[in-house]
Design a protein around this motif. Structure first.
Motif, PDB file in Angstrom:
ATOM      1  N   GLU A   1       0.807  -1.222   0.000  1.00 57.96           N
ATOM      2  CA  GLU A   1       0.000   0.000   0.000  1.00 57.96           C
ATOM      3  C   GLU A   1       0.838   1.269   0.000  1.00 57.96           C
ATOM      4  O   GLU A   1       0.287   2.372  -0.013  1.00 57.96           O
ATOM      5  N   ILE A   2       2.164   1.146   0.033  1.00 58.42           N
ATOM      6  CA  ILE A   2       3.012   2.322   0.197  1.00 58.42           C
ATOM      7  C   ILE A   2       2.868   3.288  -0.970  1.00 58.42           C
ATOM      8  O   ILE A   2       2.900   4.515  -0.791  1.00 58.42           O
ATOM      9  N   SER A   3       2.671   2.778  -2.195  1.00 59.95           N
ATOM     10  CA  SER A   3       2.600   3.670  -3.356  1.00 59.95           C
ATOM     11  C   SER A   3       1.417   4.623  -3.273  1.00 59.95           C
ATOM     12  O   SER A   3       1.482   5.760  -3.753  1.00 59.95           O
ATOM     13  N   SER A   4       0.321   4.190  -2.662  1.00 61.66           N
ATOM     14  CA  SER A   4      -0.860   5.048  -2.554  1.00 61.66           C
ATOM     15  C   SER A   4      -0.690   6.138  -1.506  1.00 61.66           C
ATOM     16  O   SER A   4      -1.478   7.089  -1.469  1.00 61.66           O
TER      17      SER A   4
ATOM     18  N   LEU B   1       8.542  -5.891  -2.469  1.00 59.98           N
ATOM     19  CA  LEU B   1       8.961  -7.172  -1.892  1.00 59.98           C
ATOM     20  C   LEU B   1       7.998  -7.488  -0.756  1.00 59.98           C
ATOM     21  O   LEU B   1       8.242  -7.153   0.411  1.00 59.98           O
ATOM     22  N   SER B   2       6.879  -8.129  -1.096  1.00 52.90           N
ATOM     23  CA  SER B   2       5.799  -8.315  -0.124  1.00 52.90           C
ATOM     24  C   SER B   2       6.235  -9.168   1.054  1.00 52.90           C
ATOM     25  O   SER B   2       5.904  -8.866   2.210  1.00 52.90           O
ATOM     26  N   GLU B   3       6.950 -10.263   0.786  1.00 55.98           N
ATOM     27  CA  GLU B   3       7.318 -11.173   1.868  1.00 55.98           C
ATOM     28  C   GLU B   3       8.249 -10.505   2.874  1.00 55.98           C
ATOM     29  O   GLU B   3       8.186 -10.779   4.070  1.00 55.98           O
ATOM     30  N   ALA B   4       9.116  -9.618   2.403  1.00 55.62           N
ATOM     31  CA  ALA B   4      10.040  -8.916   3.303  1.00 55.62           C
ATOM     32  C   ALA B   4       9.468  -7.595   3.800  1.00 55.62           C
ATOM     33  O   ALA B   4      10.109  -6.904   4.592  1.00 55.62           O
ATOM     34  N   ASN B   5       8.248  -7.243   3.337  1.00 59.86           N
ATOM     35  CA  ASN B   5       7.623  -5.956   3.661  1.00 59.86           C
ATOM     36  C   ASN B   5       8.600  -4.807   3.397  1.00 59.86           C
ATOM     37  O   ASN B   5       8.900  -3.988   4.257  1.00 59.86           O
ATOM     38  N   ALA B   6       9.102  -4.785   2.161  1.00 60.40           N
ATOM     39  CA  ALA B   6      10.051  -3.747   1.741  1.00 60.40           C
ATOM     40  C   ALA B   6       9.702  -3.346   0.316  1.00 60.40           C
ATOM     41  O   ALA B   6       8.932  -4.006  -0.377  1.00 60.40           O
ATOM     42  N   VAL B   7      10.297  -2.221  -0.113  1.00 58.81           N
ATOM     43  CA  VAL B   7      10.047  -1.729  -1.464  1.00 58.81           C
ATOM     44  C   VAL B   7      11.362  -1.174  -2.013  1.00 58.81           C
ATOM     45  O   VAL B   7      12.171  -0.595  -1.281  1.00 58.81           O
ATOM     46  N   LEU B   8      11.596  -1.428  -3.303  1.00 53.64           N
ATOM     47  CA  LEU B   8      12.790  -0.934  -3.985  1.00 53.64           C
ATOM     48  C   LEU B   8      12.388   0.169  -4.951  1.00 53.64           C
ATOM     49  O   LEU B   8      11.424   0.017  -5.711  1.00 53.64           O
ATOM     50  N   TYR B   9      13.138   1.276  -4.923  1.00 50.07           N
ATOM     51  CA  TYR B   9      12.885   2.393  -5.837  1.00 50.07           C
ATOM     52  C   TYR B   9      14.158   2.716  -6.601  1.00 50.07           C
ATOM     53  O   TYR B   9      15.267   2.712  -6.033  1.00 50.07           O
ATOM     54  N   TYR B  10      13.997   2.974  -7.904  1.00 52.14           N
ATOM     55  CA  TYR B  10      15.123   3.347  -8.762  1.00 52.14           C
ATOM     56  C   TYR B  10      15.140   4.866  -8.856  1.00 52.14           C
ATOM     57  O   TYR B  10      14.389   5.480  -9.620  1.00 52.14           O
ATOM     58  N   LEU B  11      16.009   5.512  -8.032  1.00 51.36           N
ATOM     59  CA  LEU B  11      15.971   6.961  -7.848  1.00 51.36           C
ATOM     60  C   LEU B  11      17.374   7.545  -7.874  1.00 51.36           C
ATOM     61  O   LEU B  11      18.381   6.834  -7.714  1.00 51.36           O
TER      62      LEU B  11
END
Length: 716
Positions: A357-360, A374-384
């Motif tokens: 839900e982080i993107s919203s 990365l749902s299982e690790a409850n993390a998100v990767l961003y290319y920034l």
């Protein structure tokens, strides 16, 4: 060992109750159906036995359902059936039911080969079914309550070269030759030749017949070791070499061959082995990403049909699959593996927020950036870029905090009513009641708290209060006073202004504001009738109630009577009962206020009277009479509602006697005067509803209001 590890992993993610046999939560992704059934058996503490028809893989999830419901839904979804015997669930792609007494059978299957169906029927009817080599044909059958012979004829109906022979203890499905012999057959011609090239255009033909023709063309001897005979639905190839045509025919018949001493040995092959010939392997070199990190970035939907391996030496990814899947994978990696010195992948680990839900929750300036969840690790990767990554990290640290608890006090709505009637934009998981019915707790972010308070400002309003002014007048003789024409409001002329107080003296002390509500003329007539005892004020009251709630008014008296009890012989018993009889005026009101200031009222008025006892018996109970008016009316605040028609007729008798002579039996009747008196009584009920905003006007200000209403307005 691998299967065992998969099973342990799945069971560790499943919450269940072995005693209630309820599947709380379970999810499978592209797992063998037999493994899914095995897990269900473990969860439900049941025995499940699949037969040889159960194969393939499936993805499925279960949530909060009994074991048998979960099993039934899964089997329906996969085209499977179950039969329960001796607490064992037998699973199959074929459902059948046989009645030996009537020799009737029912059979259902969505897709199963002919030979397997015949074996199943043989086991079900406990009777031998012989057959020659059968075509490899998959059938869908829906057969209800018919004899076995009819079912077998339907199964082989598609194949003209097969017939059914019925014996007392057997059935025999045999293949016929063109000459009538089962063992010899002149091959049909299926191929055309052009030089050394072959062409064929075939539909719905048997594999073995086509193979026989092809071997005759090549002049080869062959040994057919396969058990099945597929029906080739479409075989359309032009100008192929003999070897190419033979390979294509082998693929259609799910067969392979080996040449030994000039003899072609034909054997069955699994379709998966044939499909492996259509698999391709590509080596995808990586520039910016490492092969180890890339595999964690790939969506599962993209790699379900692929086999991936890492090559750390060359930093590349080796993928095997069909061409379409490989092209999609390469396109995704090209977009991901971009060489840009200003950009890089940054991982954000979340503690309290959900990665899905982080993107919203992010501002618009981050919405177009490439990201991987990365749902299982409850993390998100961003290319920034480095600067944007720092800004995003600051923002995530700001919002990724535990929910705070805020007390919210209610002014008018109770906590119970609020929780029972939450608007659609409120989530009941964020609002909790407390020991105080005027206090709730909001659990969540401060921004959502402000939204909750804005909505609450619209809801938390006081329920409108209604004041009912009630006046009930009893009139003895309606002919002397035209009450209906008197219910009007008017302004006094100059000659009568000074007579207001004197004329209305007897009604000004009433709680009901007669002059303002019913007019001066009516007030004057009522005052005169009261002075002459022609009218009587039965009710002069004010009651209050909330909008939508019922209120009651009662002005009555209660009489208690001893009611005798008699035994079976009609003898008076010592014990009796006390009966209460209430009579008087009863008014039930229920008003509700609408948005336009109108008041809708349900009114029920009852006038009850207790009659005299006609019987001379000591224990006789008096009768009662009731006059009831029930209606629904609507009016503006302060507008009177008048109910009439509550009429009563009372008859009384009086006897005048001449002293001494009037008391002589029989002869005394000549010295008596009897008179029948009939009294007519009307009741007028007047109700004035008010939406209560301010305090009521004190009684000592009544004269000032009357003057302003009747005198000052006329002067202006």
């Amino acid at each position: 060992m691998v299967k065992k590890n998969i099973l342990i992993l799945i069971l560790s993610l499943v919450a269940y109750d072995l005693f209630s046999q309820t599947v709380t939560e379970m999810e499978f992704r592209n797992q063998p159906i037999t493994d899914i059934l095995l897990v269900l058996a473990e969860v439900g503490n049941q025995s499940i036995l699949p037969d040889e028809t159960v194969d393939g893989k499936a993805s499925y999830s279960f949530h909060n359902m009994p074991f048998e419901t979960a099993l039934t839904l899964f089997l329906d979804n996969q085209g499977l059936y179950f039969e329960k015997k001796d607490d064992v669930y037998y699973i199959s792609r074929i459902y059948s039911k046989y009645n030996g007494e009537t020799d009737k059978i029912s059979l259902k299957t969505e897709e199963e080969d002919l030979q397997t169906i015949i074996k199943h029927i043989s086991r079900r009817i406990n009777k031998t079914i012989l057959y020659d080599s059968l075509p490899r044909d998959e059938l869908a059958i829906q057969f209800d309550e018919g004899d076995v012979e009819s079912l077998l004829n339907i199964i082989i109906k598609k194949h003209d070269d097969y017939s059914l022979e019925t014996g007392e203890d057997y059935f025999y499905i045999h293949k016929q030759s063109s000459s009538g012999s089962r063992n010899s057959r002149t091959p049909d011609v299926y191929f055309t030749t052009k030089g050394e090239l072959l062409s064929a255009r075939l539909e719905n033909v048997g594999f073995r017949n086509v193979l026989l023709n092809l071997m005759e063309i090549g002049g080869h001897e062959y040994s057919l070791m396969g058990k099945n005979d597929y029906v080739i639905e479409v075989f359309n190839f032009k100008e192929k070499t003999y070897e190419q045509m033979l390979d294509l025919l082998m693929e259609q018949g799910s067969c392979g061959y080996q040449v030994v001493d000039g003899i072609y040995y034909i054997f069955d092959r699994d379709r998966d082995e044939i499909l492996n010939k259509l698999q391709y392997t590509v080596d995808i070199p990586l520039d910016s990403l490492s092969a180890d990190s890339l595999t964690s970035l790939l969506p599962s939907s993209l790699v379900n049909n692929l086999t991936l391996r890492q090559d750390p030496r060359t930093n590349s990814l080796i993928a095997t699959g069909n061409l379409d899947s490989l092209e999609t994978l390469e396109s995704f990696i090209d977009n991901l593996d971009r060489e840009n010195p200003d950009y890089g992948w940054t991982r954000f680990n979340l503690v309290h927020l959900d990665a899905d839900e982080i993107s919203s929750l992010l501002p618009d300036r981050f919405s177009g950036e490439t990201s991987v969840v990365l749902s299982e690790a409850n993390a998100v990767l961003y290319y920034l870029t480095e600067g944007k990554a720092a800004a995003l990290e600051d923002y995530i640290n700001l919002i990724d905090v535990p929910n705070r608890v805020f007390p919210v006090y209610l002014d008018y709505v109770s906590a119970e009513d609020l929780l029972d009637n939450l608007p659609p934009n409120m989530d009941d998981s964020e609002i909790y009641s407390s020991y105080d019915d005027n206090l709730v707790y909001f659990v969540g972010e401060e921004a959502k708290l402000l939204q909750f308070k804005d909505t609450l400002a619209v809801i938390d309003k006081p329920v409108p209060q209604i004041r009912y002014d009630i006046l009930v007048i009893q009139v003895q003789d309606t002919n002397q006073l035209d009450w209906d024409s008197s219910f009007t409001s008017e302004i006094l002329d100059e000659d009568t202004q000074t007579a207001v107080t004197g004329t209305l003296g007897s009604v000004l002390s009433l709680n009901f504001d007669i002059v303002s509500q019913l007019g001066y003329q009516f007030a004057a007539n009522l005052s005169a009738a009261l002075n002459k005892s022609e009218a009587k004020i039965m009710v002069d009251s004010t009651i209050y109630g909330l909008s939508g709630e019922a209120v009651e008014f009662q002005n009555s008296g209660t009489s208690r009577y001893y009611e005798a009890s008699y035994d079976e012989d009609g003898e008076l018993e010592d014990e009796g009962t006390i009966t209460e009889i209430s009579s008087g005026i009863f008014i039930d009101l229920e008003g509700s206020v609408s948005g336009d200031g109108m008041i809708t009222m349900d009114v029920e008025t009852t006038i009850s009277k207790e009659n005299s006892v006609d019987s001379t018996s000591t224990y006789a109970l008096p009768s009662t009479t009731e006059k009831v008016v029930t209606t629904r009316v609507r009016s503006m605040s302060g507008e009177p509602i008048i109910l009439s028609g509550l009429k009563q007729q009372d008859i009384s008798y009086s006897i005048s006697k001449v002293p001494i002579l009037g008391s002589i039996p029989l002869l005394g009747l000549l010295f008596q005067t009897r008179q029948e008196i009939v009294e007519y009584t009307d009741f007028y009920v007047t109700i004035v509803p008010f939406i209560e905003y301010t305090n009521a006007v004190p009684l000592n200000d009544r004269f000032e209001n009357i003057y302003n209403h009747l005198v000052a307005e006329n002067d202006s």
